[in-house]
Design a protein around this motif. Structure first.
Motif, short mmCIF file in Angstrom:
data_model
loop_
_atom_site.label_atom_id
_atom_site.label_comp_id
_atom_site.label_asym_id
_atom_site.label_seq_id
_atom_site.Cartn_x
_atom_site.Cartn_y
_atom_site.Cartn_z
N UNK A 337 48.94 125.27 -29.03
CA UNK A 337 47.79 126.16 -28.80
C UNK A 337 46.89 125.61 -27.70
N UNK A 338 46.83 124.29 -27.63
CA UNK A 338 46.06 123.68 -26.54
C UNK A 338 46.67 124.03 -25.18
N UNK A 339 48.00 123.99 -25.09
CA UNK A 339 48.66 124.37 -23.83
C UNK A 339 48.38 125.83 -23.48
N UNK A 340 48.35 126.69 -24.48
CA UNK A 340 48.05 128.10 -24.22
C UNK A 340 46.65 128.25 -23.65
N UNK A 341 45.71 127.53 -24.23
CA UNK A 341 44.33 127.61 -23.73
C UNK A 341 44.27 127.15 -22.28
N UNK A 342 44.97 126.06 -21.96
CA UNK A 342 44.95 125.55 -20.59
C UNK A 342 45.66 126.51 -19.63
N UNK A 343 46.73 127.17 -20.11
CA UNK A 343 47.46 128.10 -19.25
C UNK A 343 46.60 129.28 -18.86
N UNK A 344 45.67 129.64 -19.71
CA UNK A 344 44.82 130.80 -19.42
C UNK A 344 43.83 130.50 -18.30
N UNK A 345 43.51 129.23 -18.10
CA UNK A 345 42.52 128.92 -17.05
C UNK A 345 43.13 128.17 -15.87
N UNK A 346 44.16 127.40 -16.09
CA UNK A 346 44.73 126.58 -15.01
C UNK A 346 46.25 126.68 -15.01
N UNK A 350 49.14 123.57 -14.57
CA UNK A 350 49.97 123.35 -15.76
C UNK A 350 51.45 123.39 -15.40
N UNK A 351 51.88 124.42 -14.63
CA UNK A 351 53.29 124.50 -14.24
C UNK A 351 53.67 123.37 -13.31
N UNK A 352 52.74 122.97 -12.43
CA UNK A 352 53.02 121.85 -11.53
C UNK A 352 53.27 120.57 -12.32
N UNK A 353 52.65 120.50 -13.49
CA UNK A 353 52.89 119.34 -14.35
C UNK A 353 54.22 119.47 -15.11
N UNK A 354 54.49 120.65 -15.62
CA UNK A 354 55.63 120.83 -16.51
C UNK A 354 56.97 120.91 -15.80
N UNK A 355 57.07 121.76 -14.76
CA UNK A 355 58.38 122.06 -14.19
C UNK A 355 59.09 120.83 -13.65
N UNK A 356 58.44 119.90 -12.99
CA UNK A 356 59.17 118.69 -12.53
C UNK A 356 59.74 117.88 -13.69
N UNK A 357 59.17 118.03 -14.86
CA UNK A 357 59.66 117.25 -16.00
C UNK A 357 60.94 117.83 -16.61
N UNK A 381 51.67 135.32 -21.29
CA UNK A 381 52.54 136.16 -20.46
C UNK A 381 51.85 136.63 -19.20
N UNK A 382 50.59 137.01 -19.31
CA UNK A 382 49.87 137.54 -18.14
C UNK A 382 49.72 136.48 -17.06
N UNK A 383 49.39 135.27 -17.46
CA UNK A 383 49.21 134.19 -16.49
C UNK A 383 50.54 133.76 -15.86
N UNK A 420 60.16 138.95 -21.69
CA UNK A 420 59.03 139.08 -20.76
C UNK A 420 59.47 139.37 -19.33
N UNK A 421 60.70 139.88 -19.17
CA UNK A 421 61.13 140.40 -17.88
C UNK A 421 61.62 139.38 -16.89
N UNK A 422 61.88 138.17 -17.28
CA UNK A 422 62.34 137.15 -16.34
C UNK A 422 63.77 137.43 -15.88
N UNK A 423 64.61 137.91 -16.79
CA UNK A 423 66.03 138.06 -16.48
C UNK A 423 66.31 139.25 -15.57
N UNK A 424 65.30 140.05 -15.33
CA UNK A 424 65.46 141.16 -14.37
C UNK A 424 65.28 140.67 -12.95
N UNK A 425 64.77 139.47 -12.81
CA UNK A 425 64.54 138.88 -11.49
C UNK A 425 65.86 138.35 -10.92
#
Length: 1578
Positions: A337-346, A350-357, A381-383, A420-425
């Protein structure tokens, strides 16, 4: 009145709260709650009064009372009046603050009472609590806890008080020095903040909507300052957690600027707690609340803390979870839930931190990162919308990971992406393919072995299982995925490496197709031409049809494939729409009606091939058919690893070629198949041969031509030189090619039109088959030794012969090579090893012979016998296989082989369907039926059973003819009913059953006639399974009875003689069964055997001599007894013909006639008659002149005497001996007298000197044998004392000699007078009748005996004197001097002339007597005894708990006897249910049910029953004292209130009050329970 009554009950119970036993305390509380349920106000007031009156009551007991009050309040708060509430508030407040101790049970219980009252009377409670919450004075801990609990239970009522509470509390925070008190302050602040937030979130429902957040901001910040800056630094872990738990909700009430100001210190402070605490739930939850508060105020300082936040939170997700406890899992959710809160504002940071890992070698980091990513895709989903390409690109790296935990996490992420529509990409197809790849993982690899951290993936959560669920859910629940998956998923249908994914693929495609079908008429059609990567309709049809051949593999891929074919029918071919709509559901129904175990694969394949044939017929397009056959041929190599499916594909290809009209296509296809086949794979031979066979149904000429061309080609040629081993094509490979070709010919013959095959059998088919089987080397014909090639030849010959037999012209077909082929088959069969059964060669060779023997010309008699003997030996002599893993397949092969043997024997029997033909067959089986080896007997009996059934089914009797060998056959099979093997026993019954029906058939009855007697045999089969010998032989006896009823008279003696042969059976059980059956037959049919008695007796004697079994002698004895009971004279005469001396078996047979008194009497009378019929001796002169004549014993009296001895020696003869005692005594005594000095006949003298095989224990000398018989008579007749006196006085020896005989008689008479006086009158009477004997010695003996009696007083006692004197007087003129002398001697003789146990036994007897008296009462006494029943009901019920088991059991009995007199069906049913002897009694349940029925049907008995129970309150038995109040309580529970006057409540309560002080805890517990139930009478 009611209030005082409730108070009295309550006080009585409350007095017992101090009981030392926890179970009694708990029961007291339960009773108080019971009172409170009925009368809450009165009960609560009583508890209040009690606590006030008992000020010194210890804390634990006060806590118990308060808890009971709290439970009553929780259930009945709305019934509480204001006055009572005030009383309870004051009580609870006083109890709560009476001591200064922290956190004790007593205080918590009192606080709970306040909280319960506060749910309705919040103002009154707050007034009292706030009076104890004064500024400047640290409050009692319980006051704070109560305030906190009130804010939770009644937020709307509490929040208006919070501003004043906080203003009072804040100064106190600095005064609190103890950590425990600080913890309480923290909990209070946490609950105050949470209730405030709840109030503010629901202002529309709040009583005061004007309340604002600002009203709490300053106070909360002041509290925050102390908690964070001071208390959070404490070393007390409990306090730190309490602080951080409070900071979370408090942060939402802080002023915005203060929160912004504090975040740089607050966040690091909270994060640091992760290192200090193992349980991190409160830390994570508080952190999430703080982050939400920061985001809600638009904090700008949060970004500066982001790196530290992300690193710590990421670590919390990636750390291995050691426990799956709810607290640990909840902590994980809070971190996410903390990650969700952070995703809503930053989101970018957040992705710059996660994806390289995702690009890391650590499994834990990858799994944790994927878990966070999945959560963010779902919760933010919106963010994440604009980040889809980046996320898809980053996900390519984890797709390469082979770790199952990472795979599972990846699949879960892809599932979230699909929603959430990723596989249509672009790039989404890669994710779909990954899911399909995981669905295709082999099931045997799941679940994986435990990983290094010990985690073991359960099968339900394995990668494959998760992937299968994901694919189906995405296909069926995510509408936006429809266009993505259709028809893209079809690309995975045909490739072999996706085989394991076929079931989920088909299910998803079916759902997608149906969804598109609903959308529009053509939307579901597959645009094969528009998609280059899609498989063709021929490929799809081939693939789905082939995988359906094993429908239950791969989680039911057969049904899934067929359903997909059905929905794709328009796309496969337009003409298939309607036919497949009808045909496919029928196939599916067949699958649903079976399981993997019950489905016949052969039948299923035939259905699929029929479906294919119908499809080709509907399409009726040769181009389409040829194209399909081409596709099938092209797909063959892809099934190399699944030979079963490849074989089915061959069959499909053969079906397609048979439907093809182009002969060129057929010839080319067959040629290519022969050239490309993998002959090294033995399993492929069958498939290739099936293909050729099916093709030959329409193209026989072309098929044979292609086969012959291939044989003539270079492929099968090899040099006849010795250097041929260097050729490229090795010998083994060549043999396999030949095997395949031979098999092809077999299938061609089997499947092609039989009329066409007949013309080519010998000219082409057999010629080419044997050409492949044997090879010429250096001009010499050499047959192969390759077992596989042999098996193929046998199998093909079987099919060829079957094809010939199936032809309409078979009866007129003359098969010139028949004898040669049968001989070849028998050679193969004899060559098979007897120690194992590894190949079906025996079976197939026998099947071939089965078909061959029915063809012309017929086999010669010797050849037939050789076939039968050879095949029986080959199968029956097989050594049983030990239990192995493949035991099931071995057993199946053996059963198939046996069935083939049965068919062969039935075919041979069919050629001679006469009793003689049947006997010939059974004679071949007879040695096996009698084999000492159990498995051979079982097999032979099984064969016999089925052959007899075949004979019966095909029996046609044109005229009434005798079944002349019925007795012989029944005699062979019936003893096997006792075979050591249960299955063999039942088969023997089946044989006898069928034989009896065969006899009925020969008597003219129809085949469907059912004979009641014969049918009884089938009901006996279950008894033969029982291993108990008594049960087994009883069943055999029943079988024999049935045989006896249905056996024709002319067959009886042959049956008996055959069974006599069975006495020597090596199986002792069968030998015993033969004896049982012989005896039964003799009993049932004995009257018809009169003429056969000598023969039967002779056979019995000879069998006893031949057979050594210990069981045979008793059985033979019984048989003779049965025969003698019907033909006594004939049996005695036959036995008297036995040679002397009697051997042991003859002696035993004589003793057998003594087992039944009436028969024994007849036998003794007959023997007496035989003994006296002839003269006892004959005089003979010696050859020397002048010598005196000597006496020689006659044979018949001598044999009869010896027989008498044997009968008298039998203990069972005693009754008959007593009956005939006088006659026997006199006859034997006279026999002794007339044999003194008599010699044996010359021939017996020789035997006496030489001895025989079994030397007699006694001398044959005539006088000695008579003395022995007389001695045996005395012993058996109860005159042992007489015999002993004779022995001691030497009387027996005197009797044997001429000089001493008279003295011996005298001593015998004297002993009789002394020891057997009561016997003398009848003896004297019988002896007197012999006084006129023509033999002087007999007159001397009788006179000597009578004369000696006159010397004893016994003659006076027995009133014999007068008759004896008269008799002696009559003998004075006897011609014998010795007689006259003895008369004088007789006349001279006349001239000379425990306390406790007793108590228990007494009680038991008395109770049982009561029950018996009740049972016996009838008429006028019933009403009187009913009164006694009612009076005895209570003690009987209570004493069911008596510690003495006999007494309790007697009570059960008496109650069951009494209950009918109460005339209450429900009560009787309850007694019957619970009081059955031997059943354990649940006393409480039984008593409850009993009281329910008593109060329903006899309400007026309440007072009487209660008063009777009161008497037993003082019982000396603890169990009864406990049962009595329990009984009373149940009575009250089920009584109606209007019955209250019947009960003296004062007396009852007083008695229960006394029981509450009983030394037994169980008694006190039941008393408390009953007191609670008395509230009913309030």
């Amino acid at each position: 009145m009611a209030e005082s009554y409730i108070e009295k009950l309550s006080f009585t119970l409350l007095d017992a709260i101090t009981d030392k036993e926890p179970v009694v305390q708990e029961q007291v509380c339960s009773a108080l709650r019971f009172l409170g349920e009925a009368r809450p106000r009165e009960t609560l007031r009583a508890c209040d009064a009690y606590l006030r009156q008992h000020d010194k009551l210890a804390q634990p007991y006060r806590a118990l009372i308060l808890r009971a009050m709290e439970m009553v309040l929780s259930s009945h708060i709305h019934q509480l009046d204001k006055d009572t509430a005030s009383i309870l508030i004051l009580l609870a407040s006083s109890e709560m603050t009476r001591t200064k101790g922290l956190d004790c049970d007593w205080q918590r219980a009192a606080s709970s009472v306040l909280v319960a009252v506060g749910k309705r009377f919040i103002n009154q409670v707050m007034e009292e609590v706030l009076s104890r919450f004064q500024p400047g004075v640290l409050p009692h801990c319980s006051v704070l806890q109560t305030l906190a609990s009130l804010s939770v239970s009644n937020a709307f009522g509490m929040v208006p008080f919070l501003p004043s509470i906080l203003s009072t509390m804040l100064p106190m925070l600095g005064m609190a020095k103890q950590d425990a008190l600080r913890v309480v302050f923290c909990c209070a602040l946490q609950h105050f903040s949470e209730s405030t937030l709840e109030y503010l979130a629901n202002l529309d429902q709040a009583p005061d909507p004007t309340v604002r957040r600002d009203a709490f901001a300053a106070d909360i910040f002041s509290a925050y300052d102390i908690l964070f800056h001071h208390w959070l630094q404490s070393r007390d872990a409990k306090l730190r957690l309490a602080v951080v738990a409070a900071l979370g909700p408090m942060s939402h009430l802080l002023p915005s600027e203060k929160l912004e100001e504090q975040l740089p210190r607050l966040l690091p402070g909270v994060l640091s707690l992760y290192k200090k605490h193992a349980e991190t739930f409160h830390v994570s939850k508080s952190l999430g609340q703080i982050l939400e508060a920061a985001v809600s105020v638009g904090s700008r300082t949060l970004e500066a803390q982001l790196d530290a936040l992300l690193a710590t939170l990421h670590t919390q997700i990636c750390v291995p979870v050691e426990s799956s406890s709810p607290l640990v899992m909840s902590s994980q959710k809070e971190v996410l839930r903390c990650f969700t809160v952070l995703a809503c504002c930053l989101p970018d940071r957040l992705l710059a931190f996660l994806l390289p890992r995702l690009d890391t070698s650590s499994e834990r980091l990858r799994v944790g990162t994927l878990q966070i990513l999945r959560h963010l895709i779902n919760s933010a989903a919106a963010q994440m919308e604009v980040k889809k390409p980046f996320i898809l690109s980053a996900m390519r790296l984890p797709l390469l990971d082979t770790n199952n935990k990472v795979k599972r996490a990846v699949v879960q992420v892809i599932s979230a992406m699909a929603h959430h529509g990723y596989l249509e990409q672009p790039g989404g197809e890669v994710m779909i393919e990954y899911i399909v790849q995981q669905c295709a993982l082999p099931p045997e690899q799941e679940p994986e072995k435990p990983g290094p951290d010990g985690e073991d993936l359960a099968a339900a959560d394995s990668v494959r299982a998760v992937s299968v669920r994901t694919l189906y859910l995405v296909s069926t629940t995510v509408d936006r995925m429809s266009d993505v998956l259709w028809p893209y998923l079809m690309e995975f249908l045909v490739p072999a490496h996706f085989t394991e994914a076929l079931t989920p693929l088909c299910r998803s495609l079916v759902h997608l197709a149906l969804k598109r079908q609903e959308a529009g008429a053509d939307a579901f059609l597959v645009p094969f031409e528009a998609h280059a990567n899609l498989p063709s309709p021929y490929a799809v049809t081939t693939r789905l049809l082939v995988v359906s051949s094993h429908p239950y593999l791969g989680d039911g891929r057969g049904a899934a494939s067929l359903r997909l074919l059905r929905v794709m029918r328009h796309s496969i071919h337009p003409l298939l729409a309607q036919p497949w709509e009808t045909a496919v559901p029928l196939l599916l129904e067949h699958l649903e009606a079976h399981t993997e175990e019950t489905l016949s694969l052969q039948e299923w394949e035939e259905k699929l091939l029929a479906f294919l044939r119908d499809t080709l017929a509907v399409v009726s397009d040769d181009t389409w058919t040829c194209q399909l056959s081409l596709e099938m041929r092209k797909r063959l190599p892809s099934y190399n690893r699944v030979p079963q499916e490849k074989n089915f594909l061959y069959k499909c290809l053969g079906t397609a070629l048979a439907a093809a009209a182009s002969r060129e296509v057929v010839r080319k296809s067959l040629q290519e198949l022969l050239g490309a086949a993998s002959y090294q794979q033995q399993a492929e031979h069958e498939g290739l041969a099936c293909c050729f066979g099916i093709c030959a149904t329409a193209h026989l000429e072309d098929t044979l031509t292609q086969l012959e061309d291939f044989i003539r080609s270079d492929v099968l040629r090899k040099s006849s030189g010795i250097f041929s081993i260097f050729k490229d094509r090795g010998e083994q490979e060549l043999e396999k090619v030949k095997s395949a070709l031979i098999l092809c010919y077999g299938h061609v013959a089997a499947r092609a039109p039989h009329e066409l095959v007949l013309a080519k059998v010998e000219s082409e088919v057999l010629r080419n088959m044997f050409q492949c089987f044997s090879t010429k080397v250096l001009g010499i014909k050499v047959e192969t030794k390759d077992p596989a090639l042999k098996l193929c030849l046998v199998q093909s010959l079987c099919m060829v012969s079957q094809a010939i037999c199936s032809s309409a012209q078979a009866s007129s077909f003359y098969f010139s090579r028949k004898a040669e082929l049968v001989a070849q088959m028998m050679e193969f069969i004899r060559a098979e090893p007897l120690d194992s059964l590894k190949t079906p060669l025996r079976k197939k060779a026998m099947l071939a012979c089965t078909h061959l023997v029915s063809l012309e010309p017929a086999l010669e008699e010797q050849a037939r016998a050789d076939v039968i003997r050879g095949c029986l030996y080959s199968v029956l002599a097989l050594v049983p296989e030990p239990d192995r893993e493949d035991g099931g397949s071995q057993e199946s092969l053996y059963q198939d082989t046996v069935r083939a043997l049965e068919d062969l024997l039935a075919g041979l029997l069919q050629r001679n369907m006469t009793p003689q033909g049947l006997q010939i067959m059974v004679e071949h089986l007879s040695p096996w039926i009698k084999s000492p080896k159990g498995h051979e007997r079982a097999r032979a009996l099984g064969l016999s059973t089925r052959l007899l059934r075949h004979f019966r089914q095909h029996l046609h009797v044109s005229a009434l003819v005798p079944f002349h060998n019925l007795g012989l056959l029944v005699g062979l099979f019936s003893p096997r009913c006792a075979d050591l093997c249960p299955a063999t026993r039942q088969q023997a019954v089946d044989c006898v059953y069928t034989l009896l029906y065969l006899q009925l058939g020969h008597e003219g009855f129809s085949r469907d006639y059912r004979d009641d007697v014969a049918e009884q045999l089938l009901g006996l089969k279950d008894g033969l399974v029982h291993p108990d010998p008594a049960t087994l032989f009883h069943t055999c006896h029943s079988v024999a009875q049935i045989i006896a009823k249905r056996l024709p008279p002319d067959q009886l003696i042959s049956l008996l003689l055959t069974m006599f042969e069975g006495l020597g059976d090596p199986d002792k059980n069968c030998s015993r069964a033969a004896t049982v059956m012989i005896n039964c037959l003799l009993k049932e049919r004995g009257p018809a055997l009169l003429e056969k008695v000598p023969e039967i007796v002779s056979v019995l004697r000879s069998k006893l001599q031949e057979t050594q079994g210990e069981h045979i002698l008793p059985a033979a004895q019984h048989g003779l007894y049965l025969l003698a009971s019907q033909h006594c004279a004939a049996v005695v005469s036959s036995l008297l013909g036995s040679p002397l001396p009697f051997d042991s078996h003859t002696c035993a047979l004589w003793r057998a006639l003594a087992v039944q008194p009436s028969l024994t009497t007849q036998v003794l009378e007959l023997l007496l008659e035989k003994m006296s019929r002839d003269v006892p001796f004959k005089e003979s002169r010696a050859f020397l002149l002048g010598s005196s004549p000597h006496r020689v014993a006659t044979l018949l009296p001598l044999v009869a005497t010896c027989a008498l001895y044997e009968v008298l020696s039998a203990p069972a003869s005693g009754t008959a001996v007593l009956e005939l005692y006088p006659q026997l005594l006199v006859a034997l005594l006279l026999r002794v007298s007339c044999t003194v000095g008599v010699q044996l006949p010359r021939n017996l003298q020789v035997k006496e000197r030489r001895g025989t095989g079994t030397a007699p224990a006694r001398s044959l000398e005539p006088c000695s044998s008579a003395v022995d018989a007389l001695q045996a008579l005395l012993l058996r007749g109860g005159s042992q004392d007489v015999a002993q006196c004779m022995q001691l006085e030497g009387g027996w020896e005197l009797l044997r000699t001429s000089a001493g005989h008279e003295e011996g008689v005298t001593r015998l008479a004297s002993a009789m007078a002394r020891c057997a006086g009561p016997r003398l009158p009848l003896v004297v009477k019988a002896l007197v009748c012999t006084q006129n004997s023509p033999y002087e010695m007999q007159r001397v003996t009788s006179t000597a005996f009578l004369a000696e009696l006159l010397s004893s007083n016994v003659v006076n006692d027995l009133m014999l004197l007068e008759s004896l004197l008269d008799n002696l007087a009559a003998r004075q003129k006897d011609s014998s001097t010795s007689v006259r002398r003895l008369v004088l001697r007789g006349l001279a003789n006349v001239a000379s002339g425990s306390p406790d146990k007793e108590k228990v036994e007494f009680r038991e007897a008395s109770i049982r007597l009561f029950g018996h008296l009740n049972k016996a009462c009838h008429g006028d006494c019933e009403e009187v005894f009913l009164e006694q029943v009612v009076g005895g009901l209570v003690p009987l019920l209570l004493h069911l708990q008596d510690p003495q088991a006999p007494v309790a059991s007697a009570c059960r009995f008496a109650l069951c006897m009494c209950v009918p007199n109460l005339e209450c069906e429900e009560l009787a049913a309850t007694f019957h249910k619970h009081l059955q002897e031997g059943r354990s009694l649940h006393f409480g349940e039984f008593l409850n049910s009993t009281c329910k029925h008593l109060m329903h049907h006899f309400p007026d008995l309440l007072g009487r029953l209660v008063s009777t129970n009161l008497f037993y309150f003082k019982s000396t038995l603890e169990e009864v004292r406990a049962a009595a109040p329990m009984f009373t309580g149940f009575l009250v529970l089920h009584a109606e209130p209007e019955q209250k006057p019947q009960v003296d409540l004062e007396q009852l309560i007083a008695a229960l009050q006394l029981l509450l002080r009983d030394p037994a805890p169980g008694v006190r517990e039941k008393s408390a329970e009953t007191l609670g139930r008395l509230v009913k009478f309030a």
